[in-house]
Design a protein around this motif. Structure first.
Motif, PDB file in Angstrom:
ATOM      1  N   LYS A   1       0.756  -1.294   0.040  1.00 56.78           N
ATOM      2  CA  LYS A   1       0.159  -0.080  -0.220  1.00 56.78           C
ATOM      3  C   LYS A   1       0.811   1.519   0.046  1.00 56.78           C
ATOM      4  CE  LYS A   1      -3.894   2.096   2.000  1.00 56.78           C
ATOM      5  NZ  LYS A   1      -4.961   1.918   3.312  1.00 56.78           N
TER       6      LYS A   1
ATOM      7  N   GLY B   1       5.377   3.141  -6.411  1.00 55.33           N
ATOM      8  CA  GLY B   1       5.235   2.346  -5.207  1.00 55.33           C
ATOM      9  C   GLY B   1       6.325   2.414  -4.094  1.00 55.33           C
TER      10      GLY B   1
ATOM     11  N   ILE C   1       5.650   3.871   0.329  1.00 54.61           N
ATOM     12  CA  ILE C   1       4.790   2.888   0.784  1.00 54.61           C
ATOM     13  C   ILE C   1       4.049   3.584   2.214  1.00 54.61           C
ATOM     14  CG2 ILE C   1       4.680   0.691   2.433  1.00 54.61           C
ATOM     15  CD1 ILE C   1       6.629  -0.040   0.301  1.00 54.61           C
TER      16      ILE C   1
ATOM     17  N   ASN D   1      -1.322  -2.970  -2.084  1.00 54.95           N
ATOM     18  CA  ASN D   1      -1.820  -1.721  -2.650  1.00 54.95           C
ATOM     19  C   ASN D   1      -3.118  -1.778  -3.259  1.00 54.95           C
ATOM     20  OD1 ASN D   1      -2.438   0.929  -3.879  1.00 54.95           O
ATOM     21  ND2 ASN D   1      -0.444   1.337  -4.630  1.00 54.95           N
TER      22      ASN D   1
END
Length: 783
Positions: A43, A51, A54, A61
């Motif tokens: 996520k 990405g 985080i 995610n």
């Protein structure tokens, strides 16, 4: 231990999620790929396109998919004999409201269960046990006055709201709130803010004062204390599960140099995930630098391989001529190392003053000097000595994890200290303090002292990397434009090429020590695509023609300059970038003019000479854009000349690209294909190199290539289908002869004849199986 045979890098984001990936599994399997090499899937900040920001390492995610999908994908991959390497980010998390660990810290301060997870200096004298919160666009008082800050209530909790950002209010002050009346009284808002465990500031304050460690100079990424056992275990809990359950067969560790003790981390990681998991690390090795042989990893993510191959295709005579041309005809500049030093100073004093002050305070607070010695030295003198120590570090980081240091590392540190003392005699007493603390006093083996001195030393090493990256990769490499084909991660702008024998020696060393290290030629971090570098290297074969052409272009395009813009250095950068990145002759232009202008704007801002990100010089940027529009006019005299040269070197670039692909797959190491690069890759720096990939086209081409004769592929070479054909053929062969390429010897072969010095030849040999490879070098110098 699992060792991948080949990898294919995927950049996951909201526009390319698990569902989209599932659709291309048949294509990747048909291509011959055996391992998926995935960008972070945990996520992250909503909308993240990479990405690495985080917010929660314990969940997938949701913009990419979910855990159930990941398990399903794993089953599909295993059915095709395919594996998964996962990129993980142990150095930092996002400084964002979705980071619940961090929000708990901001709400509860040091009482939070997560307070020790983050690299925060709670003792910083300016912040009184609070965390700097650099989210404002203007000073706090002004933001309050303009009603940009308010107190809101949601689900029986209170938050400080600043546009779309909401930060929790601590429980002690929340009990006294009446937000309806409070938001009408600026003084009361200020009073509430003063009671929090954070100090809202304008974002630029972190250039001068900061009390948390960032990723480089990015306020939005707060670093972790991953050396804290509780933090380590918690952060890696899902990663551990997915490794133990066979979902991940390998891990890629991002930014290993950011960690306080990379050695300790890697051994902890190995113990956590087991001996069968493949581990590779993102590490930039400077010239002559070796990866610590005792690390429990398979090797690096391949920047070193990229640089080795790039230098092999550089004509050693031609590059020398181009370096001389740059210095004498383009811009009178000192050598690259001097430029790098200057830009590291720019970054340190312009954007990392807070970090430097913190290091100076840390040295004093740890009581590392003999009583009275520190007081006798001016604070600015000690500060200067520490600054010079960071700036003069010739690599990203040294890894000593105990004092006294190993002799080899101690010798290097001694040379650095001697160098800075020789440059500035005024700081010799302060340099002697550093030498005593790091090198001399530890020899007395006082355990308490050595532990304190090690804290300081390792802290310094956590900032040499960011300084090298920001000063070098993100600044100097956009200024020193002698030959931009070498201005890339892992390489150096003043590189002079690599001999055939030196290439053989490098590969032989790699086979012995790091045979499972990744062979990368493009990544999400490279500044230009692999085929851009292959084409640019052709310029070193025709150096004389290139230099005369540049003079011609300067004369032709002088009329398109407004107030001398772009300057000669930027103009030369534009010409090199154009010849390297322009689409193949007759190919679709792929919106090139607009993409190119975005790229040049980023390059200019990174260079920080005429414009920058904080205060863009719109006039300079506008004039450069107008210049580009004029020279890319297809009826212009320049463009006609440009296309003539492009047509001349395009095929040379193709030959270099073929050779690059063959080397990547045939020498020791794990060949990696960055997403989409099985066709021509003329992308520029991110975000350009993270554009959506047309897999429908690649799948169609792949279904056609086996039916095409080589002559037909060559006649249609500019489409890229021939590169896909070559990649596919080698992957199939490599998969059939796995033992030969995994365990086979690499044997350099001698060549004879007129062009013996322009041919690289070697064999891969295993149990009676021989693969002979012969590749041309400097092809346009032969033609």
């Amino acid at each position: 231990m699992f060792n991948p045979e080949s990898t294919y890098r995927i950049q996951f984001n909201k526009e390319f999620n698990f569902e989209a990936f599932e659709n291309i599994i048949p294509y990747l399997q048909q291509l011959g790929i055996k391992t998926i090499y995935a960008s972070p899937v945990f996520k992250a900040v909503p909308g993240s396109m990479h990405g690495y920001d985080i917010t929660d390492p314990l969940h997938i995610n949701p913009e990419i998919g979910n855990l159930e999908q990941l398990y399903r994908i794993s089953e599909r991959l295993k059915a095709h004999g395919m594996n998964w390497i996962q990129d993980i980010v142990p150095n930092h998390m996002a400084f964002h409201q979705d980071n619940h660990w961090l929000m708990d810290v901001l709400e509860k301060g040091q009482a939070s269960d997560f307070a020790a997870y983050f690299d925060i200096d709670w003792t910083h004298p300016l912040f009184n046990g609070k965390v700097i919160l650099p989210i404002l666009g203007k000073p706090l008082e002004e933001a309050i006055k303009n009603n940009e800050l308010s107190i809101i209530s949601r689900n029986q909790s209170f938050y400080l709201k600043y546009f779309d950002t909401e930060i929790p209010i601590n429980s002690a002050s929340a009990t006294l709130l009446n937000s309806n009346s409070l938001n009408k009284n600026p003084e009361e808002i200020k009073s509430v803010i003063d009671q929090q465990y954070y100090v809202p500031t304008i974002w630029s304050d972190t250039d001068r004062h900061i009390n948390y460690r960032r990723f480089f100079t990015i306020n939005g990424l707060i670093s972790l204390n991953i050396q804290n056992k509780k933090a380590f275990d918690h952060y890696h809990s899902l990663i551990k599960t997915l490794c133990k359950e066979g979902i991940f067969q390998g891990l890629r560790v991002d930014h290993i140099d950011g960690l306080a003790n990379p050695t300790e981390y890697l051994y902890n990681l190995r113990e956590t995930v087991g001996d069968n998991i493949y581990i590779t690390i993102e590490k930039i090795l400077e010239t002559g630098e070796q990866l610590p042989s005792y690390w429990p990893v398979a090797g690096t993510t391949g920047y070193d391989f990229l640089a080795t191959v790039n230098n092999l295709f550089t004509n050693k005579t031609g590059i020398k001529e181009l370096h001389n041309f740059y210095k004498n005809k383009i811009i009178d500049t000192p050598g690259y190392l001097q430029v790098l030093e200057e830009k590291k100073k720019l970054i340190l004093y312009g954007h990392m003053n807070g970090e430097l002050d913190n290091l100076c305070s840390l040295f004093i607070d740890l009581n590392l000097a003999e009583r009275g010695k520190t007081e006798a030295i001016n604070d600015q003198t000690l500060r200067k000595a520490i600054a010079d120590f960071l700036i003069e570090c010739p690599v990203y980081k040294y890894y000593g994890n105990k004092l006294p240091l190993e002799q080899a590392e101690a010798n290097v540190i001694k040379r650095i200290l001697n160098k800075i003392a020789a440059k500035d005699k005024n700081i010799i007493p302060a340099v002697q303090l550093l030498e005593n603390a790091i090198l001399i006093q530890p020899l007395l083996h006082n355990k308490d002292y050595n532990e304190r001195a090690l804290v300081f030393y390792q802290r310094c090493m956590q900032f040499t990397g960011p300084l090298m990256a920001k000063g070098g990769e993100d600044t100097a490499m956009y200024i020193y434009n002698s030959f931009i084909g070498h201005n890339d991660v892992g390489d150096i702008p003043d590189a002079s090429g690599l001999s055939i024998q030196d290439f053989h020696n490098t590969i032989l060393d790699k086979q012995q020590l790091w045979y499972a290290s990744i062979n990368a030629t493009s990544t999400h971090d490279t500044k230009r695509g692999e085929d851009v570098r292959a084409r640019l290297n052709c310029l070193t074969d025709i150096a004389a023609d290139w230099m005369s052409t540049i003079k011609e272009w300067q004369n032709i395009n002088n009329e398109h300059k407004i107030n001398g813009v772009p300057d000669s250095n930027d103009e030369y950068f534009i010409y090199q970038s154009l010849i390297g990145c322009y689409p193949m002759p007759g190919a679709d232009n792929d919106n090139f003019p607009d993409r190119f202008k975005v790229y040049i704007q980023k390059a200019l801002r990174e260079a920080k000479m005429h414009t920058n990100w904080a205060k863009p010089n719109k006039e300079y940027e506008r004039n450069v854009n107008d210049f580009i529009d004029n020279i890319l006019n297809k009826q212009s005299t320049f463009f006609i000349s440009f296309k003539t040269l492009l047509n001349k070197i395009a095929d040379g670039g193709i030959i270099n690209s073929f050779a690059q692909v063959i080397l990547k797959f045939m020498v020791a190491g794990v060949p990696d294909i960055y997403q989409g690069c099985e066709l021509w890759d003329f992308s520029m720096v991110d975000p350009d190199n993270r554009r959506a990939v047309n897999y429908e086209l690649r799948s169609r081409f792949l279904n056609e290539v086996d039916e095409n004769k080589f002559a037909d592929l060559w006649s249609n070479r500019y489409s890229g289908k021939i590169k896909l054909w070559l990649t596919h053929k080698i992957l199939v062969e490599k998969n059939l002869a796995r033992d030969t390429f995994t365990n086979g010897r690499y044997i350099p072969l001698e060549t004879k004849g007129t062009y013996k010095n322009k041919i690289l030849a070697f064999a891969r040999v295993h149990k009676g199986t021989y693969y002979i490879v012969a590749l041309p070098l400097n092809i346009l110098a032969i033609a």
